[in-house]
Design an enzyme around this catalytic site. Structure first.
Site, mmCIF file in Angstrom:
data_model
loop_
_atom_site.group_PDB
_atom_site.id
_atom_site.type_symbol
_atom_site.label_atom_id
_atom_site.label_comp_id
_atom_site.label_asym_id
_atom_site.label_seq_id
_atom_site.Cartn_x
_atom_site.Cartn_y
_atom_site.Cartn_z
ATOM 1 N N ASP A 1 -4.769 7.110 4.999
ATOM 2 C CA ASP A 1 -5.182 7.685 6.283
ATOM 3 C C ASP A 1 -5.507 9.165 6.093
ATOM 4 O OD1 ASP A 1 -4.485 5.188 7.520
ATOM 5 O OD2 ASP A 1 -2.393 5.826 7.409
ATOM 6 N N SER B 1 -6.640 1.153 5.649
ATOM 7 C CA SER B 1 -6.892 2.587 5.666
ATOM 8 C C SER B 1 -7.702 3.013 6.878
ATOM 9 C CB SER B 1 -7.642 3.004 4.394
ATOM 10 O OG SER B 1 -6.881 2.691 3.249
ATOM 11 N N SER C 1 -1.652 2.128 3.350
ATOM 12 C CA SER C 1 -2.688 2.717 4.192
ATOM 13 C C SER C 1 -3.081 4.095 3.671
ATOM 14 C CB SER C 1 -2.181 2.841 5.630
ATOM 15 O OG SER C 1 -3.243 3.115 6.518
#
Length: 356
Positions: free
Chosen positions: A274, A234, A272
């Protein structure tokens, strides 16, 4: 924490700024009224912490500041996200930490903010806490962050230079096969004869193949051992700007911050999380003093600030890796600091640096 004198920032490698100069400290704190503090927690097989980004505009006379949010991939636990999207504001400092500690940090942040005299009658408050997963280098299930750590990070928040690499919320993160961490950068843009500063702070913890000034820096080729794994995969990005953007414009700015990840080689993997949060410090009458006459910049004029934000994000992410030193976690895990000598060699060979 690493020996800061031995690990350069991107600027120290002779890499230019693009069309917009860096601020005085090349940090999010170049935006006036923004302070940063860290609490770093290291113990036996524990590498974690808290980083606080504090807008001084939050005060008795200003309970919220304009803010926007962008989600590149929503695999995360960003506390307070929906209210930012709904109302276009934040009511507390932005804190970053480890994934499973986000909820303890949010509770402690509430305690800290509600203790302010101007919140004596407050019955609802939206704490903002972001996270990345530092489980590769830390026993994440222990959730070692306490209210004291949150208090320390907030109390330590200061203007000026910002510690980077293995510090605060970046203590246990890995990025692009190397040790990651906290990074920061800034750019100054002239917009309609006014100077605007945009500053960025990142908590890097994602996969891909690092690029510095467009030059590939593959961990598999640069390290003696296999590259570090990234658990949770992340990235948290916080953007501050001293122009009077509204929430909608800050949403747009935050999206450009996410785009900046690709410039350093992010692969935006499935797992991830983000996120980018952007906020404006221009409020409480300060925009009139700086010549904005209480008006927001026109959308048609925002392109230079979008570009500057992406450049600052790229540099902050690279700084987070350059400044991070080798760290050791549970079960013999190692995340190597990027080898600076090889970085310099690759940049020289590609003609990407002004330094010999």
């Amino acid at each position: 924490m690493q020996d800061d004198t031995s690990r350069p920032r991107l600027a120290d490698l002779g890499i230019g700024t693009g069309p917009y100069p860096r601020g005085q400290h090349n940090a999010i704190t170049d935006v006036a009224g923004v302070r940063v503090g860290h609490a770093t927690v290291t113990a036996a097989e524990i590498n974690t912490g808290v980083t606080a980004i504090v807008p001084d505009a939050l005060s008795a006379g200003c309970r919220s500041v304009p803010a926007g949010l962008a989600v590149g991939n929503g695999y995360g636990k960003l506390v307070g996200a929906t209210q930012i999207t709904e109302l276009g504001e934040i009511e507390t400092p932005v804190l970053l930490t480890s994934t499973l500690s986000a909820f303890r940090v949010a509770d402690a942040l509430l305690t800290e903010v509600l203790a302010q005299p101007w919140h004596a009658d407050t019955t609802s408050l939206n704490p903002v806490v972001g996270e990345t997963n530092d489980g590769f280098l830390s026993h994440i299930r222990q959730r070692p962050i306490t209210a004291d750590h949150v208090h320390h990070a907030l109390a330590a928040a200061a203007s000026g230079p910002v510690a980077e690499g293995n510090v605060g919320a970046g203590t246990g993160t890995t990025a692009l096969g190397f040790k990651g961490g906290i990074g920061t950068a800034s750019r100054i843009v002239t917009l309609n004869d006014r100077s605007v500063t945009v500053g960025v702070l990142v908590q890097s913890n994602f996969t891909g193949t690092l690029r510095i000034a467009g030059v590939p820096m593959p961990a598999a080729h640069m390290l003696p051992d296999p590259p570090a794994e990234t658990v949770g995969n992340s990235c948290m990005i916080v953007v501050a700007i001293d122009a009077p953007f509204d929430g909608r414009q800050l949403n747009r700015l935050a999206r450009r911050a996410i785009y900046g990840m690709r410039g350093v080689g992010a692969d935006f993997a499935n797992g991830s999380g983000d996120y980018a949060i952007a906020f404006s410090t221009a409020g409480n009458g300060t925009e009139a003093a700086r010549g904005w006459a209480g008006e927001h910049p026109a959308d048609a004029d925002l392109s230079p600030l979008f570009h500057a934000t992406m450049l600052a994000v790229e540099e902050a992410l690279i700084n987070s890796v350059l400044r991070a030193s080798t760290a050791y976690g549970p079960e013999g895990r190692v995340a190597h600091g990027i080898p600076i000598a090889i970085v310099r060699q690759r940049l020289r060979a590609a003609g990407a640096t002004a330094l010999e």
